[in-house]
Design a protein around this motif. Sequence first.
Motif, mmCIF file in Angstrom:
data_model
loop_
_atom_site.group_PDB
_atom_site.id
_atom_site.type_symbol
_atom_site.label_atom_id
_atom_site.label_comp_id
_atom_site.label_asym_id
_atom_site.label_seq_id
_atom_site.Cartn_x
_atom_site.Cartn_y
_atom_site.Cartn_z
ATOM 1 N N TYR A 124 0.826 -1.212 0.000
ATOM 2 C CA TYR A 124 0.000 0.000 0.000
ATOM 3 C C TYR A 124 0.860 1.262 0.000
ATOM 4 N N VAL A 125 1.986 1.207 0.708
ATOM 5 C CA VAL A 125 2.881 2.374 0.743
ATOM 6 C C VAL A 125 3.417 2.669 -0.653
ATOM 7 N N TYR A 126 3.916 1.645 -1.339
ATOM 8 C CA TYR A 126 4.489 1.880 -2.659
ATOM 9 C C TYR A 126 3.420 2.175 -3.710
ATOM 10 N N ALA A 127 2.242 1.616 -3.567
ATOM 11 C CA ALA A 127 1.144 1.976 -4.475
ATOM 12 C C ALA A 127 0.778 3.447 -4.281
ATOM 13 N N SER A 128 0.755 3.900 -3.028
ATOM 14 C CA SER A 128 0.478 5.310 -2.753
ATOM 15 C C SER A 128 1.553 6.207 -3.339
ATOM 16 N N LEU A 129 2.805 5.818 -3.168
ATOM 17 C CA LEU A 129 3.905 6.618 -3.723
ATOM 18 C C LEU A 129 3.812 6.699 -5.242
ATOM 19 N N GLY A 130 3.454 5.609 -5.887
ATOM 20 C CA GLY A 130 3.278 5.638 -7.330
ATOM 21 C C GLY A 130 2.151 6.575 -7.735
ATOM 22 N N ALA A 131 1.017 6.516 -7.012
ATOM 23 C CA ALA A 131 -0.111 7.404 -7.315
ATOM 24 C C ALA A 131 0.275 8.859 -7.089
ATOM 25 N N PHE A 132 0.995 9.129 -6.005
ATOM 26 C CA PHE A 132 1.445 10.503 -5.761
ATOM 27 C C PHE A 132 2.456 10.939 -6.822
ATOM 28 N N GLY A 133 3.273 10.010 -7.297
ATOM 29 C CA GLY A 133 4.194 10.330 -8.382
ATOM 30 C C GLY A 133 3.442 10.796 -9.615
ATOM 31 N N TYR A 134 2.337 10.125 -9.936
ATOM 32 C CA TYR A 134 1.516 10.546 -11.061
ATOM 33 C C TYR A 134 0.935 11.939 -10.805
ATOM 34 N N VAL A 135 0.362 12.138 -9.623
ATOM 35 C CA VAL A 135 -0.285 13.416 -9.299
ATOM 36 C C VAL A 135 0.713 14.562 -9.411
ATOM 37 N N PHE A 136 1.878 14.411 -8.792
ATOM 38 C CA PHE A 136 2.831 15.513 -8.788
ATOM 39 C C PHE A 136 3.444 15.761 -10.159
ATOM 40 N N THR A 137 3.682 14.711 -10.946
ATOM 41 C CA THR A 137 4.212 14.963 -12.286
ATOM 42 C C THR A 137 3.154 15.611 -13.172
ATOM 43 N N ARG A 138 1.900 15.231 -12.990
ATOM 44 C CA ARG A 138 0.836 15.884 -13.770
ATOM 45 C C ARG A 138 0.707 17.348 -13.366
ATOM 46 N N LEU A 139 0.779 17.631 -12.076
ATOM 47 C CA LEU A 139 0.725 19.021 -11.616
ATOM 48 C C LEU A 139 1.939 19.806 -12.110
ATOM 49 N N MET A 140 3.098 19.182 -12.063
ATOM 50 C CA MET A 140 4.327 19.867 -12.457
ATOM 51 C C MET A 140 4.310 20.217 -13.942
ATOM 52 N N THR A 141 3.785 19.326 -14.766
ATOM 53 C CA THR A 141 3.798 19.568 -16.206
ATOM 54 C C THR A 141 2.630 20.420 -16.681
ATOM 55 N N GLY A 186 11.571 -11.299 -3.876
ATOM 56 C CA GLY A 186 10.117 -11.209 -3.920
ATOM 57 C C GLY A 186 9.588 -9.883 -3.411
ATOM 58 N N GLN A 187 10.147 -9.398 -2.304
ATOM 59 C CA GLN A 187 9.666 -8.136 -1.735
ATOM 60 C C GLN A 187 10.022 -6.952 -2.623
ATOM 61 N N ARG A 188 11.203 -6.946 -3.182
ATOM 62 C CA ARG A 188 11.620 -5.844 -4.051
ATOM 63 C C ARG A 188 10.749 -5.818 -5.309
ATOM 64 N N TYR A 189 10.503 -6.973 -5.880
ATOM 65 C CA TYR A 189 9.648 -7.068 -7.071
ATOM 66 C C TYR A 189 8.228 -6.608 -6.739
ATOM 67 N N THR A 190 7.699 -7.068 -5.626
ATOM 68 C CA THR A 190 6.342 -6.709 -5.223
ATOM 69 C C THR A 190 6.217 -5.214 -4.973
ATOM 70 N N ALA A 191 7.201 -4.620 -4.302
ATOM 71 C CA ALA A 191 7.169 -3.179 -4.050
ATOM 72 C C ALA A 191 7.235 -2.403 -5.370
ATOM 73 N N GLY A 192 8.089 -2.834 -6.283
ATOM 74 C CA GLY A 192 8.176 -2.168 -7.593
ATOM 75 C C GLY A 192 6.894 -2.316 -8.389
ATOM 76 N N LEU A 193 6.293 -3.498 -8.338
ATOM 77 C CA LEU A 193 5.022 -3.722 -9.035
ATOM 78 C C LEU A 193 3.926 -2.834 -8.446
ATOM 79 N N ALA A 194 3.890 -2.742 -7.113
ATOM 80 C CA ALA A 194 2.891 -1.885 -6.458
ATOM 81 C C ALA A 194 3.094 -0.426 -6.851
ATOM 82 N N PHE A 195 4.343 0.016 -6.940
ATOM 83 C CA PHE A 195 4.628 1.393 -7.352
ATOM 84 C C PHE A 195 4.120 1.639 -8.769
ATOM 85 N N LEU A 196 4.402 0.711 -9.682
ATOM 86 C CA LEU A 196 3.943 0.867 -11.068
ATOM 87 C C LEU A 196 2.421 0.852 -11.170
#
Length: 179
Positions: A78-95, A142-152
Motif C-alpha cells: 500500500y505504501v508503494y502503491a500510494s507513492l506511485g499514485a502521488f508520483g503521477y499526481v505531482f508529475t501531472r501538476l508539475m507539467t 520477492g519483496q523488491r519485485y512486489t514493491a516495484g510492481l505496487a509502485f507501477l
Amino acid sequence: MGNADAASASTDADARGEPAGEEAATELGERWALGNWVLIGVFTVLTLVGVGLSMEVPPFDGWLTAGDGAVVVPPYVYVYASLGAFGYVFTRLMTNLEAFDEWDEFQELAEMALRVPAAWVLAAGAFLLFTTVVGSPEGVSGQRYTAGLAFLVGLYVNVAMKSLGSLADRLLGRTAPGK
C-alpha cells in the motif's frame, strides 16, 4: 430551444414555484455534487476498512485464511502503491500547473487524489495474483519485485486496470468480441 420556448419553460417553472434555467441546473448540480461527495467518502472509508482487514489490522486469528495460511497483504504494498499514485499526481501538476490555478478545478484535483485508493485496491489484487501465480523474475527478491510492481500500479492506475481486466478475461476463459 428558441427564445419563445425558453420563455415558456421559464414561465412554467415559475408557476410551479421551481427555479428556472441556469438557477435550476445549479441547484440540481449542488445537490448531486453533495450526494456524490458523500458516496465517494463512503467508498473511501470502505476501502480503508478493506486495506486494514487485508493487513490483519486488528488481527482476526485466522479469519482471513485460505485453509493453508493467512492471505495477508503486506503494508509496503500500500505504501508503494500510494507513492506511485502521488508520483503521477505531482508529475501531472508539475507539467500542467497553470491548468489548476482556479478554484473551480477542484473536481479535477479530487479525481487525481482518488487514484490513491484505486491504487490500493489494484495493488492488493496485483500482489495476490502475481505473488501466487506468476512469482518474481529470476534474480529479484520477492519483496523488491512486489514493491516495484505496487509502485507501477499506483503510477499507472489506468494501465493496471486494463491489464488486470485483460488477465481476468483470460483466466475466466472469456474472449474479446470479434474473436
